[in-house]
Design a protein around this motif. Structure first.
Motif, PDB file in Angstrom:
ATOM      1  N   VAL A  43      18.538  34.947  57.627  1.00 51.33           N
ATOM      2  CA  VAL A  43      19.979  34.863  57.376  1.00 51.33           C
ATOM      3  C   VAL A  43      20.246  34.553  55.907  1.00 51.33           C
ATOM      4  N   LEU A  44      19.456  33.651  55.332  1.00 50.08           N
ATOM      5  CA  LEU A  44      19.626  33.298  53.919  1.00 50.08           C
ATOM      6  C   LEU A  44      19.359  34.511  53.031  1.00 50.08           C
ATOM      7  N   MET A  45      18.361  35.317  53.388  1.00 49.83           N
ATOM      8  CA  MET A  45      18.071  36.519  52.619  1.00 49.83           C
ATOM      9  C   MET A  45      19.242  37.489  52.660  1.00 49.83           C
ATOM     10  N   SER A  46      19.815  37.683  53.847  1.00 51.72           N
ATOM     11  CA  SER A  46      20.956  38.591  53.974  1.00 51.72           C
ATOM     12  C   SER A  46      22.173  38.075  53.217  1.00 51.72           C
ATOM     13  N   LEU A  47      22.378  36.768  53.242  1.00 54.61           N
ATOM     14  CA  LEU A  47      23.538  36.178  52.573  1.00 54.61           C
ATOM     15  C   LEU A  47      23.428  36.274  51.057  1.00 54.61           C
ATOM     16  N   THR A  48      22.228  36.147  50.530  1.00 51.62           N
ATOM     17  CA  THR A  48      22.051  36.112  49.077  1.00 51.62           C
ATOM     18  C   THR A  48      21.714  37.470  48.471  1.00 51.62           C
ATOM     19  N   ASN A  49      21.257  38.425  49.296  1.00 49.48           N
ATOM     20  CA  ASN A  49      20.868  39.732  48.758  1.00 49.48           C
ATOM     21  C   ASN A  49      21.881  40.835  49.052  1.00 49.48           C
ATOM     22  N   VAL A 116      34.536  52.351  48.972  1.00 50.93           N
ATOM     23  CA  VAL A 116      35.917  52.000  49.331  1.00 50.93           C
ATOM     24  C   VAL A 116      36.689  51.532  48.097  1.00 50.93           C
ATOM     25  N   SER A 117      36.044  50.740  47.245  1.00 49.34           N
ATOM     26  CA  SER A 117      36.717  50.174  46.077  1.00 49.34           C
ATOM     27  C   SER A 117      37.063  51.235  45.047  1.00 49.34           C
ATOM     28  N   VAL A 118      36.135  52.151  44.787  1.00 50.90           N
ATOM     29  CA  VAL A 118      36.350  53.136  43.737  1.00 50.90           C
ATOM     30  C   VAL A 118      37.403  54.174  44.144  1.00 50.90           C
ATOM     31  N   LEU A 119      37.586  54.373  45.448  1.00 54.24           N
ATOM     32  CA  LEU A 119      38.583  55.333  45.917  1.00 54.24           C
ATOM     33  C   LEU A 119      39.971  54.717  46.045  1.00 54.24           C
ATOM     34  N   ARG A 120      40.066  53.405  45.886  1.00 51.41           N
ATOM     35  CA  ARG A 120      41.361  52.748  45.963  1.00 51.41           C
ATOM     36  C   ARG A 120      42.189  53.117  44.734  1.00 51.41           C
ATOM     37  N   LYS A 121      43.406  53.531  44.962  1.00 58.35           N
ATOM     38  CA  LYS A 121      44.266  53.974  43.868  1.00 58.35           C
ATOM     39  C   LYS A 121      44.752  52.787  43.046  1.00 58.35           C
ATOM     40  N   GLY A 122      44.842  53.018  41.759  1.00 61.11           N
ATOM     41  CA  GLY A 122      45.364  51.977  40.879  1.00 61.11           C
ATOM     42  C   GLY A 122      44.320  50.937  40.516  1.00 61.11           C
ATOM     43  N   GLU A 123      44.830  49.849  39.993  1.00 58.65           N
ATOM     44  CA  GLU A 123      43.967  48.754  39.536  1.00 58.65           C
ATOM     45  C   GLU A 123      43.346  48.012  40.713  1.00 58.65           C
ATOM     46  N   LEU A 124      42.072  47.640  40.562  1.00 53.03           N
ATOM     47  CA  LEU A 124      41.368  46.909  41.614  1.00 53.03           C
ATOM     48  C   LEU A 124      41.641  45.415  41.458  1.00 53.03           C
ATOM     49  N   LYS A 125      42.213  44.818  42.472  1.00 54.15           N
ATOM     50  CA  LYS A 125      42.548  43.401  42.434  1.00 54.15           C
ATOM     51  C   LYS A 125      41.389  42.565  42.993  1.00 54.15           C
ATOM     52  N   PRO A 126      41.026  41.473  42.340  1.00 53.73           N
ATOM     53  CA  PRO A 126      39.961  40.609  42.845  1.00 53.73           C
ATOM     54  C   PRO A 126      40.222  40.109  44.256  1.00 53.73           C
ATOM     55  N   SER A 127      41.490  39.864  44.598  1.00 53.05           N
ATOM     56  CA  SER A 127      41.814  39.377  45.934  1.00 53.05           C
ATOM     57  C   SER A 127      41.529  40.441  46.993  1.00 53.05           C
ATOM     58  N   TYR A 128      41.756  41.719  46.646  1.00 54.02           N
ATOM     59  CA  TYR A 128      41.419  42.804  47.575  1.00 54.02           C
ATOM     60  C   TYR A 128      39.907  42.860  47.775  1.00 54.02           C
ATOM     61  N   SER A 129      39.159  42.779  46.669  1.00 56.55           N
ATOM     62  CA  SER A 129      37.699  42.800  46.757  1.00 56.55           C
ATOM     63  C   SER A 129      37.182  41.615  47.563  1.00 56.55           C
ATOM     64  N   MET A 130      37.852  40.474  47.432  1.00 58.43           N
ATOM     65  CA  MET A 130      37.443  39.282  48.173  1.00 58.43           C
ATOM     66  C   MET A 130      37.512  39.528  49.674  1.00 58.43           C
ATOM     67  N   GLY A 131      38.622  40.082  50.136  1.00 54.44           N
ATOM     68  CA  GLY A 131      38.760  40.371  51.559  1.00 54.44           C
ATOM     69  C   GLY A 131      37.758  41.404  52.034  1.00 54.44           C
ATOM     70  N   LEU A 132      37.557  42.440  51.217  1.00 57.72           N
ATOM     71  CA  LEU A 132      36.620  43.506  51.552  1.00 57.72           C
ATOM     72  C   LEU A 132      35.187  42.981  51.637  1.00 57.72           C
ATOM     73  N   ILE A 133      34.810  42.151  50.685  1.00 57.65           N
ATOM     74  CA  ILE A 133      33.448  41.623  50.629  1.00 57.65           C
ATOM     75  C   ILE A 133      33.191  40.618  51.741  1.00 57.65           C
ATOM     76  N   ILE A 134      34.137  39.716  51.967  1.00 59.08           N
ATOM     77  CA  ILE A 134      33.937  38.661  52.968  1.00 59.08           C
ATOM     78  C   ILE A 134      33.706  39.244  54.349  1.00 59.08           C
ATOM     79  N   ILE A 135      34.550  40.183  54.775  1.00 60.74           N
ATOM     80  CA  ILE A 135      34.416  40.741  56.120  1.00 60.74           C
ATOM     81  C   ILE A 135      33.147  41.576  56.241  1.00 60.74           C
ATOM     82  N   SER A 136      32.765  42.278  55.162  1.00 57.47           N
ATOM     83  CA  SER A 136      31.559  43.106  55.192  1.00 57.47           C
ATOM     84  C   SER A 136      30.295  42.251  55.245  1.00 57.47           C
ATOM     85  N   VAL A 137      30.233  41.236  54.389  1.00 63.24           N
ATOM     86  CA  VAL A 137      29.068  40.351  54.361  1.00 63.24           C
ATOM     87  C   VAL A 137      28.953  39.563  55.663  1.00 63.24           C
ATOM     88  N   PHE A 138      30.099  39.223  56.247  1.00 59.29           N
ATOM     89  CA  PHE A 138      30.090  38.531  57.539  1.00 59.29           C
ATOM     90  C   PHE A 138      29.361  39.375  58.589  1.00 59.29           C
TER      91      PHE A 138
END
Length: 245
Positions: A43-49, A116-138
């Motif tokens: 689990v630690l390997m998956s969380l950190t890598n 998903v991030s690169v296809l998002r139109k306009g400027e990439l917001k850190p808060s959007y990336s946060m939600g995307l990353i958290i649910i994916s890493v979970f």
């Protein structure tokens, strides 16, 4: 759009990634416990890598007691593509974004999250990336945990059968691309041939698994780049000429 709405939208867009990661990391969790890792270590390997190819390739190296240098070099070669992805994503970030937030985004740069991030139109917001990353890493971490538990309580025959999911995953990745692209097909076949040579040739088979991966990856990718260069489009040529003028 508010910070909360961006996080919510990122989490929503990350649900398909989460489900895909859940399935793949389940197989990783099983394989990790079979290789001698504890559930906590897996689990630690998956969380950190958060890198499927890097983590799967490291299991055999860990089991064979490879050196730290071998492991580090293999991870560098396998995950080098993330450098290019990060450079591309940085162009979608506002210059005002702090280094801390940029590092947070870089933690979750994977093939799927990048797509998903690169296809998002306009400027990439850190808060959007946060939600995307958290649910994916979970999904990635949860699948590893469930696979690790299953690897300890399920019958050995069933574990062996589920372990084949790893090979099915890689086959599913290369077959469609190989059918559509002749260069990709030649790269895959060349890598397979070179791997066979390193496995059975008298001298080559003495090379450790870690350095095999490094040598095969570097040699094949270098030959592919030389023999099958990606043509530059007219738009890119015009942009280059404009910058030089």
């Amino acid at each position: 759009m508010s910070t909360f709405e961006n996080i919510k939208e990122g989490s929503r867009d990350g649900i398909p990634i989460c489900l895909g990661y859940l399935a793949v990391s389940f197989a990783f969790g099983i394989q990790a416990t079979r290789s001698g890792l504890t559930i906590f270590q897996a689990v630690l390997m998956s969380l950190t890598n958060v890198t499927s190819a890097g983590q799967f390739s490291s299991l055999d190296m860990i089991a064979s007691h490879a050196t730290y240098f071998e492991v580090a070099m293999v991870q560098l070669v396998i995950n080098m593509r993330y450098l290019l992805m990060s450079c591309s994503l940085s162009q979608k970030l506002s210059p005002k974004i702090s280094l801390t937030k940029r590092l947070g985004i870089s933690y979750g740069v994977t093939d799927e999250i990048f797509g998903v991030s690169v296809l998002r139109k306009g400027e990439l917001k850190p808060s959007y990336s946060m939600g995307l990353i958290i649910i994916s890493v979970f999904g990635w971490v949860l699948g590893t945990f469930l696979g690790g538990i299953s690897g300890e309580i399920m019958p050995q025959k069933l574990i062996s059968a589920l372990g084949m999911a790893i090979y099915g995953m890689f086959i599913a990745i290369i077959i469609p691309e190989s059918k559509e692209s002749k260069p990709v097909l030649l790269v895959v076949l060349s890598a397979m041939l070179l791997s066979v040579l390193f496995t059975y040739m008298p001298v080559l088979k003495l090379v450790s698994s870690g350095f095999r991966i490094i040598i095969i990856t570097v040699v094949i990718s270098a030959l592919a780049a030389f023999l099958f260069p990606i043509p530059v489009s007219d738009d890119e040529k015009d942009k280059a000429n404009t910058k030089n003028s």
